[in-house]
Design a protein around this motif. Structure first.
Motif, PDB file in Angstrom:
ATOM      1  N   UNK A  57      11.020  -3.175   6.835  1.00 38.93           N
ATOM      2  CA  UNK A  57      11.392  -4.363   6.410  1.00 38.93           C
ATOM      3  C   UNK A  57      10.747  -5.437   7.188  1.00 38.93           C
ATOM      4  N   UNK A  58      10.171  -6.511   6.796  1.00 39.28           N
ATOM      5  CA  UNK A  58       9.563  -7.457   7.684  1.00 39.28           C
ATOM      6  C   UNK A  58      10.184  -8.862   7.360  1.00 39.28           C
ATOM      7  N   UNK A  59      11.636  -9.011   8.111  1.00 44.30           N
ATOM      8  CA  UNK A  59      12.158 -10.291   7.775  1.00 44.30           C
ATOM      9  C   UNK A  59      12.618 -10.990   9.170  1.00 44.30           C
ATOM     10  N   UNK A  60      11.594 -10.731  10.157  1.00 42.21           N
ATOM     11  CA  UNK A  60      11.741 -11.405  11.200  1.00 42.21           C
ATOM     12  C   UNK A  60      12.094 -12.714  11.182  1.00 42.21           C
ATOM     13  N   UNK A  61      11.197 -13.421  10.263  1.00 38.87           N
ATOM     14  CA  UNK A  61      11.136 -14.908  10.138  1.00 38.87           C
ATOM     15  C   UNK A  61      12.847 -15.498   9.750  1.00 38.87           C
ATOM     16  N   UNK A  62      13.327 -14.665   8.784  1.00 41.30           N
ATOM     17  CA  UNK A  62      14.468 -15.116   8.351  1.00 41.30           C
ATOM     18  C   UNK A  62      15.850 -14.243   8.949  1.00 41.30           C
ATOM     19  N   UNK A  63      15.577 -13.553   9.668  1.00 45.94           N
ATOM     20  CA  UNK A  63      16.703 -12.795  10.053  1.00 45.94           C
ATOM     21  C   UNK A  63      17.473 -11.617   9.153  1.00 45.94           C
ATOM     22  N   UNK A  64      17.956 -10.581   9.779  1.00 48.37           N
ATOM     23  CA  UNK A  64      18.476  -9.363   8.882  1.00 48.37           C
ATOM     24  C   UNK A  64      19.891  -9.942   7.998  1.00 48.37           C
ATOM     25  N   UNK A  65      20.566 -10.753   8.652  1.00 50.29           N
ATOM     26  CA  UNK A  65      21.839 -11.159   8.017  1.00 50.29           C
ATOM     27  C   UNK A  65      21.515 -12.213   6.816  1.00 50.29           C
ATOM     28  N   UNK A  66      20.481 -13.109   6.990  1.00 49.62           N
ATOM     29  CA  UNK A  66      20.081 -13.841   5.801  1.00 49.62           C
ATOM     30  C   UNK A  66      19.514 -13.040   4.763  1.00 49.62           C
ATOM     31  N   UNK A  67      18.514 -11.956   5.059  1.00 48.64           N
ATOM     32  CA  UNK A  67      17.905 -11.299   4.178  1.00 48.64           C
ATOM     33  C   UNK A  67      19.011 -10.476   3.316  1.00 48.64           C
ATOM     34  N   UNK A  68      20.108  -9.864   3.847  1.00 45.70           N
ATOM     35  CA  UNK A  68      21.083  -9.092   3.275  1.00 45.70           C
ATOM     36  C   UNK A  68      21.625 -10.059   2.163  1.00 45.70           C
ATOM     37  N   UNK A  69      22.128 -11.245   2.736  1.00 44.81           N
ATOM     38  CA  UNK A  69      22.719 -12.350   2.040  1.00 44.81           C
ATOM     39  C   UNK A  69      21.981 -12.665   0.839  1.00 44.81           C
ATOM     40  N   UNK A  70      20.611 -12.900   0.918  1.00 42.45           N
ATOM     41  CA  UNK A  70      19.634 -13.230  -0.371  1.00 42.45           C
ATOM     42  C   UNK A  70      19.744 -11.826  -1.122  1.00 42.45           C
ATOM     43  N   UNK A  71      19.726 -10.976  -0.655  1.00 38.88           N
ATOM     44  CA  UNK A  71      19.709  -9.598  -1.722  1.00 38.88           C
ATOM     45  C   UNK A  71      20.852  -9.531  -2.590  1.00 38.88           C
ATOM     46  N   UNK A  72      22.111  -9.892  -1.798  1.00 43.13           N
ATOM     47  CA  UNK A  72      23.541  -9.513  -2.403  1.00 43.13           C
ATOM     48  C   UNK A  72      23.390 -10.511  -3.476  1.00 43.13           C
ATOM     49  N   UNK A  73      22.814 -11.815  -3.303  1.00 43.43           N
ATOM     50  CA  UNK A  73      22.841 -12.993  -4.335  1.00 43.43           C
ATOM     51  C   UNK A  73      21.907 -12.416  -5.592  1.00 43.43           C
ATOM     52  N   UNK A  74      20.960 -11.734  -5.134  1.00 41.08           N
ATOM     53  CA  UNK A  74      20.175 -11.188  -6.485  1.00 41.08           C
ATOM     54  C   UNK A  74      20.955 -10.137  -7.048  1.00 41.08           C
ATOM     55  N   UNK A  75      21.601  -9.248  -6.406  1.00 37.44           N
ATOM     56  CA  UNK A  75      22.423  -8.181  -7.105  1.00 37.44           C
ATOM     57  C   UNK A  75      23.469  -8.740  -8.140  1.00 37.44           C
ATOM     58  N   UNK A  76      23.972  -9.895  -7.532  1.00 39.07           N
ATOM     59  CA  UNK A  76      25.125 -10.567  -8.531  1.00 39.07           C
ATOM     60  C   UNK A  76      24.477 -11.021  -9.835  1.00 39.07           C
ATOM     61  N   UNK A  77      23.070 -11.594  -9.554  1.00 37.20           N
ATOM     62  CA  UNK A  77      22.450 -12.248 -10.450  1.00 37.20           C
ATOM     63  C   UNK A  77      21.918 -10.992 -11.633  1.00 37.20           C
ATOM     64  N   UNK A  78      21.432  -9.719 -11.063  1.00 39.28           N
ATOM     65  CA  UNK A  78      20.831  -9.036 -12.035  1.00 39.28           C
ATOM     66  C   UNK A  78      21.886  -8.187 -12.684  1.00 39.28           C
ATOM     67  N   UNK A  79      22.976  -8.030 -12.010  1.00 39.95           N
ATOM     68  CA  UNK A  79      24.091  -7.266 -12.323  1.00 39.95           C
ATOM     69  C   UNK A  79      24.619  -8.037 -13.582  1.00 39.95           C
ATOM     70  N   UNK A  80      24.785  -9.244 -13.525  1.00 39.76           N
ATOM     71  CA  UNK A  80      25.354 -10.162 -14.592  1.00 39.76           C
ATOM     72  C   UNK A  80      24.520  -9.902 -15.934  1.00 39.76           C
ATOM     73  N   UNK A  81      23.197 -10.099 -15.782  1.00 36.90           N
ATOM     74  CA  UNK A  81      22.222  -9.969 -16.851  1.00 36.90           C
ATOM     75  C   UNK A  81      22.192  -8.544 -17.274  1.00 36.90           C
ATOM     76  N   UNK A  82      22.431  -7.435 -16.526  1.00 35.62           N
ATOM     77  CA  UNK A  82      22.723  -6.131 -16.998  1.00 35.62           C
ATOM     78  C   UNK A  82      23.821  -5.869 -17.906  1.00 35.62           C
ATOM     79  N   UNK A  83      24.896  -6.325 -17.228  1.00 34.26           N
ATOM     80  CA  UNK A  83      26.249  -6.143 -18.229  1.00 34.26           C
ATOM     81  C   UNK A  83      26.003  -6.618 -19.395  1.00 34.26           C
ATOM     82  N   UNK A  84      25.599  -8.045 -19.521  1.00 33.16           N
ATOM     83  CA  UNK A  84      25.416  -8.719 -21.037  1.00 33.16           C
ATOM     84  C   UNK A  84      24.391  -7.723 -21.794  1.00 33.16           C
TER      85      UNK A  84
END
Length: 294
Positions: A57-84
């Motif tokens: 992973x190359x997320x030095x500019x944003x930090x590992x915590x922010x990187x995972x928070x961004x991915x968790x947000x994506x997971x919520x969006x995608x999972x909502x789309x998949x369920x529907x």
């Protein structure tokens, strides 16, 4: 290069939709979706493990915590789309669902113009207009199968899946400029697996005897294989600086070609002649977009 990756993603996405339709036939939706996230996580388990050492992973500019928070947000969006999307696909012909999903790039286009300042040329606009017109024609031809777009709740499920999928596409353009594709894909599958595990235990498992029973299908692991490959090609396309999310998203919807053919040959769906006209307009639209992107 990014356009070629977008077309590869489209072909794989069509096989993904076909696998979903086969797996969901007379089957419980939530367990199928949960197993999809499990197998997808296993496919990228090496990436997840390697990321603990920072090797992938190359997320030095944003930090590992922010990187995972961004991915968790994506997971919520995608999972909502998949369920529907999963529930809608189970109850509708794939030859109808595919063209409806082709509206996602139109929503992405509006967002890309507002957020990223992207602009389409005349060729690309021609492709967009044809795609919109094909949706109008589809709504008319679907009445022959007693499917009324305005009053069928599963149509609205697919529409909700398309809207949230478009939101995911815009979000992808943002995060793929900050992190490597494999890192995003591995971890968002992992977080989706955790979320679906909670849904399984709290909602489906206590009420499983009141709904459609779950049965194993070998199409279930194929869902994970095809979506993992399709998403990797898609993320790789978006990670290139000169890529346009509006074009990538629209090209990706050409997956309807593959799913339409499978609907005709495998699932023996009806009213194919009228739907073939809609498909032809989508094909022409894809060609116009390709010409405009050269």
């Amino acid at each position: 290069m990014w356009l070629a990756l977008a077309f590869l993603s489209a072909a794989l996405l069509g096989l993904y939709d076909t696998s979903k339709k086969a797996a969901l036939k007379n089957n419980a939706v939530i367990p199928v979706l949960f197993l999809n996230t499990v197998f997808s996580t296993l496919i990228f388990s090496k990436v997840i493990i390697s990321s603990f050492s920072g090797a992938t992973a190359s997320f030095a500019e944003i930090g590992i915590l922010k990187a995972h928070l961004l991915i968790i947000a994506k997971s919520c969006i995608v999972l909502t789309s998949w369920i529907f999307g999963y529930f809608g696909l189970k109850h509708l012909p794939i030859t109808i669902v595919g063209p409806i999903n082709a509206t996602r790039p139109i929503l992405v286009l509006l967002g890309a113009m507002l957020i990223f300042g992207e602009r389409l040329n005349a060729w690309q606009w021609g492709g967009v207009i044809l795609s919109l017109f094909s949706l109008l024609m589809l709504s008319r031809s679907s009445k022959k199968e007693n499917i009324n777009f305005a009053h069928n709740k599963w149509i609205w499920f697919i529409a909700a899946a398309a809207f949230t999928g478009a939101c995911s596409g815009l979000y992808d353009k943002y995060i793929m400029q900050k992190m490597e594709p494999s890192f995003v894909q591995g971890w968002y599958n992992f977080y989706q697996m955790l979320m679906m595990g909670i849904v399984m235990l709290s909602l489906w498992l206590p009420n499983r005897h009141k709904s459609t029973p779950f049965r194993w299908s070998w199409a279930i692991p194929l869902i994970s294989i095809f979506i993992s490959a399709a998403d990797y090609a898609y993320f790789s396309a978006l990670s290139q600086p000169d890529s346009m999310i509006s074009v990538v998203s629209l090209v990706r919807r050409s997956s309807v070609i593959v799913s339409f053919l499978c609907g005709a040959l495998i699932f023996k769906e009806r009213n194919l002649k009228a739907k073939a006209l809609d498909l032809a307009m989508i094909l022409i639209g894809m060609v116009l977009i390709w010409i405009g992107s050269r």
